[in-house]
Design a protein around this motif. Structure first.
Motif, short mmCIF file in Angstrom:
data_model
loop_
_atom_site.label_atom_id
_atom_site.label_comp_id
_atom_site.label_asym_id
_atom_site.label_seq_id
_atom_site.Cartn_x
_atom_site.Cartn_y
_atom_site.Cartn_z
N GLY A 122 8.80 -0.23 -1.71
CA GLY A 122 8.35 1.09 -1.24
C GLY A 122 6.87 1.34 -1.51
N PRO A 123 6.43 1.25 -2.76
CA PRO A 123 5.01 1.46 -3.05
C PRO A 123 4.09 0.42 -2.39
N ILE A 124 4.55 -0.82 -2.27
CA ILE A 124 3.75 -1.83 -1.57
C ILE A 124 3.55 -1.40 -0.12
N MET A 125 4.62 -0.93 0.50
CA MET A 125 4.55 -0.51 1.90
C MET A 125 3.67 0.73 2.07
N ASP A 126 3.67 1.62 1.08
CA ASP A 126 2.78 2.78 1.14
C ASP A 126 1.32 2.34 1.22
N VAL A 127 0.95 1.34 0.41
CA VAL A 127 -0.41 0.82 0.43
C VAL A 127 -0.66 0.08 1.75
#
Length: 172
Positions: A122-127
């Motif tokens: 999730g956080p990787i995809m946000d970036v």
């Protein structure tokens, strides 16, 4: 009929409501945030499936609900390629457990590398997408299918598989 949902995630909740309401139009829904009891980033089909089962089982402890739904997203690696994986579990008030898996698509190598370094998807995809909390909306599956299949769509498919198994079991 009362249906418990083991998350407050909007994409997952939408999927449960959309599909369950088709088959149980008078259903009452209750969200309860319960832990998956697996890694925050499941790294295999087995771990992701277990997370979904754990969520659904916890919901049904001391509950009068008809069933609880656990939905879990993760990744798995096949032949050096990292894929999105998703699992769902439906646990009844008499402790029957039904499971189903959903769509998977390969992830770019740079995302797989970050996952192997211990970061969550999730956080990787946000970036990667320059957005905030993508897991509540289209999810990685939406990004890598160019919006043709969203995270909610994928979990709707899993819900169809779960409810189909549940309804079939009532016939025998």
């Amino acid at each position: 009929m009362k249906i418990l949902i083991g998350t407050n995630n909007r994409a997952k909740t939408k999927a449960v409501h959309t599909i369950s309401s088709l088959y149980y139009p008078n259903a009452e829904f209750e969200n309860k945030e319960v832990p998956s009891l697996v890694s925050s980033q499941p790294m295999s089909d087995e771990e992701t499936r277990q997370g979904a089962i754990n969520r659904a089982k916890q919901l049904m402890v001391n509950s009068d609900a008809s069933f609880g739904i656990g939905l879990e997203g993760g990744v798995n690696e096949i032949d050096g390629v990292m894929y999105i994986c998703n699992w769902g579990a439906l646990v009844t008030n008499d402790d029957n457990v039904f499971t189903a898996t959903g769509a998977g698509v390969p992830l770019p190598k740079e995302i797989a590398t970050k996952l192997k370094e211990g970061f969550e998807l999730g956080p990787i995809m946000d970036v990667y997408t320059n957005t905030n909390d993508i897991r509540q909306g289209e999810g990685a599956i939406g990004v890598f299918t160019n919006g043709l299949v969203t995270r909610s769509d994928m979990f709707e498919h899993i819900m169809l598989l779960l409810i189909g198994q549940y309804e079939l079991s009532k016939k025998f």
